[in-house]
Design a protein around this motif. Structure first.
Motif, PDB file in Angstrom:
ATOM      1  N   TRP A  53     -12.548   6.136  -3.840  1.00 47.06           N
ATOM      2  CA  TRP A  53     -12.453   7.175  -3.274  1.00 47.06           C
ATOM      3  C   TRP A  53     -12.050   7.093  -1.740  1.00 47.06           C
ATOM      4  O   TRP A  53     -11.199   7.808  -1.305  1.00 47.06           O
ATOM      5  CB  TRP A  53     -13.975   7.673  -3.204  1.00 47.06           C
ATOM      6  CG  TRP A  53     -14.122   8.308  -4.786  1.00 47.06           C
ATOM      7  CD1 TRP A  53     -13.306   8.570  -5.784  1.00 47.06           C
ATOM      8  CD2 TRP A  53     -15.617   8.467  -5.140  1.00 47.06           C
ATOM      9  NE1 TRP A  53     -14.329   8.829  -6.741  1.00 47.06           N
ATOM     10  CE2 TRP A  53     -15.633   8.994  -6.361  1.00 47.06           C
ATOM     11  CE3 TRP A  53     -16.882   8.415  -4.668  1.00 47.06           C
ATOM     12  CZ2 TRP A  53     -16.702   9.427  -7.202  1.00 47.06           C
ATOM     13  CZ3 TRP A  53     -18.276   8.960  -5.032  1.00 47.06           C
ATOM     14  CH2 TRP A  53     -17.846   9.281  -6.697  1.00 47.06           C
ATOM     15  N   PHE A  54     -12.618   6.029  -1.272  1.00 46.93           N
ATOM     16  CA  PHE A  54     -12.103   5.842   0.119  1.00 46.93           C
ATOM     17  C   PHE A  54     -10.669   5.258   0.153  1.00 46.93           C
ATOM     18  O   PHE A  54     -10.018   5.723   1.056  1.00 46.93           O
ATOM     19  CB  PHE A  54     -12.776   4.608   0.781  1.00 46.93           C
ATOM     20  CG  PHE A  54     -12.341   3.939   2.200  1.00 46.93           C
ATOM     21  CD1 PHE A  54     -12.661   4.651   3.299  1.00 46.93           C
ATOM     22  CD2 PHE A  54     -11.533   2.834   2.228  1.00 46.93           C
ATOM     23  CE1 PHE A  54     -12.078   4.135   4.600  1.00 46.93           C
ATOM     24  CE2 PHE A  54     -11.073   2.600   3.383  1.00 46.93           C
ATOM     25  CZ  PHE A  54     -11.089   3.126   4.679  1.00 46.93           C
ATOM     26  N   ALA A  55     -10.188   4.559  -0.651  1.00 46.74           N
ATOM     27  CA  ALA A  55      -8.731   4.232  -0.631  1.00 46.74           C
ATOM     28  C   ALA A  55      -7.850   5.273  -0.812  1.00 46.74           C
ATOM     29  O   ALA A  55      -6.697   5.648  -0.321  1.00 46.74           O
ATOM     30  CB  ALA A  55      -8.561   3.012  -1.670  1.00 46.74           C
ATOM     31  N   ASP A  56      -8.298   6.150  -1.967  1.00 41.82           N
ATOM     32  CA  ASP A  56      -7.434   7.377  -2.153  1.00 41.82           C
ATOM     33  C   ASP A  56      -7.502   8.347  -1.173  1.00 41.82           C
ATOM     34  O   ASP A  56      -6.366   8.986  -0.674  1.00 41.82           O
ATOM     35  CB  ASP A  56      -8.018   7.964  -3.793  1.00 41.82           C
ATOM     36  CG  ASP A  56      -7.936   7.416  -4.702  1.00 41.82           C
ATOM     37  OD1 ASP A  56      -6.991   6.341  -4.643  1.00 41.82           O
ATOM     38  OD2 ASP A  56      -8.291   7.291  -5.980  1.00 41.82           O
ATOM     39  N   ALA A  57      -8.450   8.714  -0.524  1.00 46.29           N
ATOM     40  CA  ALA A  57      -8.597   9.533   0.612  1.00 46.29           C
ATOM     41  C   ALA A  57      -7.845   8.996   1.798  1.00 46.29           C
ATOM     42  O   ALA A  57      -7.040   9.722   2.325  1.00 46.29           O
ATOM     43  CB  ALA A  57     -10.009   9.884   1.154  1.00 46.29           C
ATOM     44  N   TYR A  58      -7.831   7.740   2.181  1.00 46.93           N
ATOM     45  CA  TYR A  58      -7.195   7.096   3.186  1.00 46.93           C
ATOM     46  C   TYR A  58      -5.658   7.497   2.810  1.00 46.93           C
ATOM     47  O   TYR A  58      -4.832   7.875   3.649  1.00 46.93           O
ATOM     48  CB  TYR A  58      -7.347   5.631   3.263  1.00 46.93           C
ATOM     49  CG  TYR A  58      -6.713   4.851   4.294  1.00 46.93           C
ATOM     50  CD1 TYR A  58      -7.105   4.422   5.658  1.00 46.93           C
ATOM     51  CD2 TYR A  58      -5.325   4.353   4.242  1.00 46.93           C
ATOM     52  CE1 TYR A  58      -6.367   3.843   6.354  1.00 46.93           C
ATOM     53  CE2 TYR A  58      -4.543   3.967   5.043  1.00 46.93           C
ATOM     54  CZ  TYR A  58      -4.995   3.384   6.510  1.00 46.93           C
ATOM     55  OH  TYR A  58      -4.464   2.819   7.291  1.00 46.93           O
ATOM     56  N   THR A  59      -5.051   6.856   1.841  1.00 45.23           N
ATOM     57  CA  THR A  59      -3.828   7.071   1.432  1.00 45.23           C
ATOM     58  C   THR A  59      -3.444   8.627   1.451  1.00 45.23           C
ATOM     59  O   THR A  59      -2.351   8.852   2.078  1.00 45.23           O
ATOM     60  CB  THR A  59      -3.574   6.743  -0.111  1.00 45.23           C
ATOM     61  OG1 THR A  59      -3.854   5.399  -0.191  1.00 45.23           O
ATOM     62  CG2 THR A  59      -1.977   6.745  -0.207  1.00 45.23           C
ATOM     63  N   SER A  60      -4.057   9.609   0.833  1.00 45.09           N
ATOM     64  CA  SER A  60      -3.822  11.014   0.981  1.00 45.09           C
ATOM     65  C   SER A  60      -3.715  11.480   2.549  1.00 45.09           C
ATOM     66  O   SER A  60      -2.786  12.104   2.542  1.00 45.09           O
ATOM     67  CB  SER A  60      -4.931  11.694   0.402  1.00 45.09           C
ATOM     68  OG  SER A  60      -4.689  13.202   0.305  1.00 45.09           O
ATOM     69  N   ILE A  61      -4.362  10.996   3.155  1.00 42.06           N
ATOM     70  CA  ILE A  61      -4.479  11.371   4.748  1.00 42.06           C
ATOM     71  C   ILE A  61      -3.067  10.829   5.498  1.00 42.06           C
ATOM     72  O   ILE A  61      -2.388  11.460   6.160  1.00 42.06           O
ATOM     73  CB  ILE A  61      -5.777  11.083   5.806  1.00 42.06           C
ATOM     74  CG1 ILE A  61      -6.768  11.827   4.935  1.00 42.06           C
ATOM     75  CG2 ILE A  61      -5.529  11.320   7.003  1.00 42.06           C
ATOM     76  CD1 ILE A  61      -8.331  11.211   5.605  1.00 42.06           C
ATOM     77  N   PHE A  62      -2.886   9.502   5.278  1.00 44.13           N
ATOM     78  CA  PHE A  62      -1.657   8.990   5.951  1.00 44.13           C
ATOM     79  C   PHE A  62      -0.407   9.348   5.253  1.00 44.13           C
ATOM     80  O   PHE A  62       0.659   9.127   6.035  1.00 44.13           O
ATOM     81  CB  PHE A  62      -2.063   7.714   6.157  1.00 44.13           C
ATOM     82  CG  PHE A  62      -2.854   7.184   7.261  1.00 44.13           C
ATOM     83  CD1 PHE A  62      -2.506   7.044   8.874  1.00 44.13           C
ATOM     84  CD2 PHE A  62      -4.275   7.136   7.198  1.00 44.13           C
ATOM     85  CE1 PHE A  62      -3.308   6.702   9.494  1.00 44.13           C
ATOM     86  CE2 PHE A  62      -5.245   6.810   7.988  1.00 44.13           C
ATOM     87  CZ  PHE A  62      -4.802   6.432   9.429  1.00 44.13           C
ATOM     88  N   ARG A  63      -0.470   9.567   4.241  1.00 40.93           N
ATOM     89  CA  ARG A  63       0.814  10.020   3.399  1.00 40.93           C
ATOM     90  C   ARG A  63       0.861  11.529   3.526  1.00 40.93           C
ATOM     91  O   ARG A  63       2.332  11.931   3.610  1.00 40.93           O
ATOM     92  CB  ARG A  63       0.904   9.676   2.056  1.00 40.93           C
ATOM     93  CG  ARG A  63       0.961   8.069   1.785  1.00 40.93           C
ATOM     94  CD  ARG A  63       0.832   7.769   0.042  1.00 40.93           C
ATOM     95  NE  ARG A  63       2.083   8.414  -0.629  1.00 40.93           N
ATOM     96  CZ  ARG A  63       2.180   8.126  -1.697  1.00 40.93           C
ATOM     97  NH1 ARG A  63       1.170   7.619  -2.522  1.00 40.93           N
ATOM     98  NH2 ARG A  63       3.189   8.512  -2.342  1.00 40.93           N
TER      99      ARG A  63
END
Length: 219
Positions: A53-63
């Motif tokens: 979940w952390f990795a997906d949220a991180y990617t979603s925000i920065f992309r």
């Protein structure tokens, strides 16, 4: 079109000095993005849901947000958040590294998933620890497969580094703009900057092809 390069050519060495800054930003942020990208990609394929979940949220925000916005938040927001002003070069490297991490993690994740599952299953059957399996078996094969994509990301990073001119970093673009402001002629120095970026990209493309060819021969 009224072009006159004679007035700006004496300032060409001044613009060329920005190459070092541009390459430093791209290289440092690229290396950091690659290291953190590996970690984030492992989070994404982990069985621990919280890490995923952390990795997906991180990617979603920065992309999902503009890179220039991330750069400005880190640079202009640092006094309010940290209590002191981050220097422009550090802010550029941090913002580009964080942004690159999101994209590289997706590239590496795709490369890991593309590796034949039979190899990891065989390693697990032989009792090979998960960490050793990933570092010595899966990741090396994945990186070979995604090398063109990684090189493309680094080239994109090099070109996008031009936006650091917005926070005053003395890169190629900033120097070209200063020459234009000094000579009251902007097209000529900007065209020179474009030629420099193009030559850098062509050189990086050639290096990428040579590395890819070398890795194929080593198979």
């Amino acid at each position: 079109m009224n072009l006159d390069f004679s007035s700006v050519l004496p300032s060409f060495p001044f613009i060329l000095k920005g190459i070092v800054v541009t390459i430093q930003i791209a290289l440092l942020s690229g290396v950091l993005g690659f290291v953190f990208g590996i970690i984030l990609s492992l989070f994404k394929i982990s069985n621990i849901k919280l890490l995923g979940w952390f990795a997906d949220a991180y990617t979603s925000i920065f992309r999902g947000t503009p890179l220039v916005l991330q750069l400005m938040i880190i640079y202009f927001g640092s006094p309010q958040v940290l209590g002191y002003q981050i220097d422009p070069f550090t802010a550029a490297v941090v913002s580009f590294a964080l942004n690159s991490t999101a994209y590289i993690s997706e590239i590496i994740r795709g490369g890991i998933l593309a590796v034949d599952k039979g190899q990891s299953e065989a390693a697990m059957a032989l009792g090979v620890p998960y960490r050793s399996m990933m570092l010595n078996i899966v990741l090396p094969q994945a990186i070979k497969n995604i090398l063109p994509s990684l090189m493309n990301e680094f080239i994109t990073l090099t070109k996008e580094s031009a936006i650091v001119t917005t926070i005053g970093v003395m890169d190629i673009m900033r120097r070209a703009y200063q020459v234009g402001a000094d000579k009251f002629r902007f097209i000529e120095p900007l065209l020179l900057a474009g030629v420099i970026y193009y030559l850098i990209v062509m050189a990086l493309t050639l290096i990428g092809k040579l590395v890819e060819r070398s890795m194929r021969k080593s198979d």
